[in-house]
Design a protein around this motif. Structure first.
Motif, PDB file in Angstrom:
ATOM      1  N   ASN A 457       0.825  -1.208   0.000  1.00 14.24           N
ATOM      2  CA  ASN A 457       0.000   0.000   0.000  1.00 14.24           C
ATOM      3  C   ASN A 457       0.862   1.262   0.000  1.00 14.24           C
ATOM      4  N   GLU A 458       1.925   1.258   0.793  1.00 15.48           N
ATOM      5  CA  GLU A 458       2.808   2.428   0.840  1.00 15.48           C
ATOM      6  C   GLU A 458       3.519   2.641  -0.492  1.00 15.48           C
ATOM      7  N   LYS A 461       1.072   4.268  -2.819  1.00 15.74           N
ATOM      8  CA  LYS A 461       0.903   5.668  -2.426  1.00 15.74           C
ATOM      9  C   LYS A 461       2.114   6.507  -2.829  1.00 15.74           C
ATOM     10  N   ALA A 473      -2.451  10.743   0.696  1.00 16.21           N
ATOM     11  CA  ALA A 473      -3.067  10.070  -0.451  1.00 16.21           C
ATOM     12  C   ALA A 473      -3.694   8.751  -0.049  1.00 16.21           C
ATOM     13  N   LYS A 474      -4.791   8.426  -0.708  1.00 23.00           N
ATOM     14  CA  LYS A 474      -5.470   7.150  -0.521  1.00 23.00           C
ATOM     15  C   LYS A 474      -5.692   6.536  -1.897  1.00 23.00           C
ATOM     16  N   VAL A 475      -5.239   5.282  -2.065  1.00 21.82           N
ATOM     17  CA  VAL A 475      -5.430   4.584  -3.335  1.00 21.82           C
ATOM     18  C   VAL A 475      -6.898   4.179  -3.455  1.00 21.82           C
ATOM     19  N   TYR A 492      -6.413   8.122  -7.108  1.00 24.85           N
ATOM     20  CA  TYR A 492      -6.254   8.508  -5.710  1.00 24.85           C
ATOM     21  C   TYR A 492      -7.291   9.555  -5.316  1.00 24.85           C
ATOM     22  N   PHE A 494      -6.956  12.589  -2.460  1.00 24.38           N
ATOM     23  CA  PHE A 494      -5.837  13.142  -1.703  1.00 24.38           C
ATOM     24  C   PHE A 494      -6.213  14.479  -1.082  1.00 24.38           C
TER      25      PHE A 494
END
Length: 621
Positions: A457-458, A461, A473-475, A492, A494
């Protein structure tokens, strides 16, 4: 010895300072028995150790493998304060396998040699004898080390009739003094360099071999049974040897391999489709496992065996691809190459030292496509990043080859496209973004993901936040397309807190949110070496800023760009009804640049940041 002790002590070696190599020498002796050559190396190194706490200054490492054996090690240390001499103990010499996370099995080993315990203001002296067991696989000698060195001497003594070749590489080689000396039966070649400073690696520099003054030597020919036996007189001889090695493989039954290839290509209509299907099949189905054991480091394993086991090293993958392409009726070749770590060409050096890698290549419509499946996600038709710009040796048949340079891919081949829409409320930004990645950037992304699954996840991002850590940010969605020509696409949501500032009823905001290469300025005051980029790339970033209600643009920067031989940056601003539209392009143009060229690179980075930092001024209606 007592005189040396007194002189060094009077020079103040007990004071502050760094350890130093007083002398380093290696003497190669090549004898001709009439049927074969014997090759022995005798090396000697003397170091002045000022502080015993610097333990690495009096530790040595000697590597060896099937082709070169360590036959003797001896040495001693001397305390310069009292003249006490201590012999190197066998307990201070330990043998180890040379472990490498990229290599599953290797016959490379090393001996760790430590003179501990010693005291401040001491000298150590080490003598090592080696025997070389293959006339084509010798070594090199470096005239500069991690410690400053007073004198480095390299000698080769050969029986008359033995023809050697050599070439010196690196920087500051003009002061290396060369002499020859003859006796009735031998010739001695000697190279000496005095007073070399310590060699320190620098961040993002090319391989040390581009700078380290060193000599690579090889045997061209020698008399055998009244005839001059050719070993490595030119690239023809090198390829002849390579060709003889690869003829030893592919003896196993290939019926299952052929069945798979025929099924794989059943619907392929063009040669490009066939080559792509085969290359990507190997990428998807084979695991890279390196083997470097004796001649196994040079001879590919049987293609049918590699196909069955589903793992292999670069040679095995290249050989399997090559056989599959041939089964598919394509004009393919095994191809030898040195990665960018090696600064040599085959014209410079007709020796196995010039290369360290094998790939396959295929000729389609008079264009050669280089295929390196060791990069599991390298796009078809791309060479892997680590071989860009290097010269390759393409094997055409048992006796013919050609030398062809691999291109450096244009930045537009490695593109990152961002489409970002955002709005402003109470000085905080919220928005959506879509990122598209192709080329080496995409390959690099999936290689990182495959090696760091727990941080997936990181990593996703990071595509948004790497150049601006203030972005939250969020995927939302992602379309990976690992082996497709289509881009990887990530969406994203964000936000950025406190991105704008309101003063006297007017709002100041930086409309550019991503800053490629922002931190890429290179310090020049103490820099000695150049810089190397992994690959050229192109950022295309498009922003749409939705204006808050009852707000107008009070100031809009002028569109501007900067361009030199190292990069291009451009920012364009427009107002379109209730939106500000900004386009930002960044492109790198040179993959390597010297120390003297860094100032031009820094000028490019300076102008990137200058254009990134422009602000828009908004006011209430």
């Amino acid at each position: 010895m007592l005189l040396l002790v007194c002189v060094l002590f009077q020079m103040g070696v007990q004071g502050q300072g760094k350890s130093k190599i007083l002398s380093k020498s290696e003497k190669i002796t090549i004898r001709n028995t009439g049927q074969e050559l014997t090759i022995e190396s005798q090396s000697n190194e003397k170091r002045l150790i000022l502080k015993a706490k610097n333990i690495y200054d009096y530790q040595f490492v000697e590597t060896y493998n099937t082709f070169n054996e360590v036959t003797d090690i001896n040495g001693f240390s001397v305390n310069l304060k009292n003249g006490k001499k201590s012999r190197l103990s066998a307990y201070n010499i330990t043998s180890h396998d040379a472990l490498n996370e990229d290599i599953f099995h290797s016959d490379l080993k090393y001996k760790n040699i430590s003179f501990a315990p010693i005291e401040d203001s001491s000298t150590v002296e080490l003598n090592v004898t080696k025997r070389y067991n293959n006339v084509r696989l010798l070594s090199f000698f470096a005239f500069q080390e991690k410690l400053a060195m007073a004198k480095a001497t390299f000698e080769i003594t050969v029986d008359k009739g033995i023809e050697i070749g050599y070439k010196i590489f690196g920087e500051n080689t003009a002061n290396i003094k060369f002499t020859t000396q003859e006796t009735a039966t031998t010739i001695t070649y000697s190279w000496v360099l005095e007073n070399s400073e310590e060699f320190k690696k620098e961040a993002n520099m090319p391989s040390a071999f581009y700078y380290l003054p060193h000599i690579i030597y090889y045997i061209k020919s020698y008399p055998k049974n009244g005839i001059q036996e050719k070993i490595l007189t030119n690239t023809d001889d090198l390829y002849k040897w390579y060709s003889e090695l690869v003829k030893q493989t592919n003896k196993n039954d290939q019926s299952e391999l052929k069945k798979t290839v025929n099924q794989l290509l059943i619907n392929a209509k063009t040669e490009v489709e066939k080559a792509k299907l085969i290359f990507q099949w190997v990428q998807k189905n084979l695991h890279y496992v390196a083997f470097e054991n004796g001649m196994g480091g040079f001879i590919p394993r049987d293609a049918a065996s590699v196909f069955e086991k589903k793992y292999g090293d670069c040679k095995d993958m290249a050989n399997l691809i090559n056989e599959m392409l041939k089964i598919g009726g394509l004009n393919s070749s095994l191809t030898w190459i040195g990665t960018r770590e090696k600064p040599y060409s085959y014209q410079d050096l007709p020796s196995p030292f010039v290369d360290n890698h094998m790939i396959a290549s295929v000729l389609i419509d008079n264009k050669r496509i280089f295929l390196d499946a060791t990069d599991k996600f390298c796009p078809f038709s791309y060479p892997s990043a680590m071989i860009q710009g290097k010269e390759s040796l393409v094997g055409l048949n048992d006796s013919d080859y050609l030398l062809e340079k691999i291109p450096i891919l244009e930045p537009t081949k490695n593109k990152k496209i961002y489409n970002i829409t955002y709005s402003l409320s109470n000085n905080t930004i919220k928005g959506t973004a879509t990122a598209q990645i192709v080329g080496f950037g995409k390959s690099s992304l999936f290689n990182v993901l495959s090696q760091n699954a727990s941080e997936e996840n990181e990593i996703w991002k990071s595509i948004m936040v790497t150049t601006n850590e203030k972005i939250n940010a969020k995927v939302v969605t992602k379309t990976t397309n690992e082996y497709s020509d289509d881009p990887t696409v990530v969406q994203y949501d964000f936000s950025i807190d406190n991105w704008a500032k309101t003063v006297s009823g007017k709002t100041i905001i930086k409309p550019c949110l991503l800053f490629p290469y922002k931190e890429s300025n290179v310090e020049t005051e103490h820099r000695k070496f150049g810089v190397e980029l992994n690959y050229l790339e192109n950022y295309s970033i498009n922003y749409t800023l939705d204006l808050p209600e009852k707000t107008t643009v009070d100031f809009l920067p002028q569109s501007a760009f900067f361009e030199n031989d190292y990069g291009r940056v451009a920012v364009d601003f427009k107002v379109n009804n209730r939106q500000v539209v900004i386009s930002q392009e960044v492109k790198t143009k040179k993959i390597n640049f010297t120390k003297n060229e860094i100032v031009n690179w820094n000028e490019f980075i300076k102008n990137c940041n200058k254009l990134y930092n422009q602000s828009i001024l908004l006011k209430n209606e």
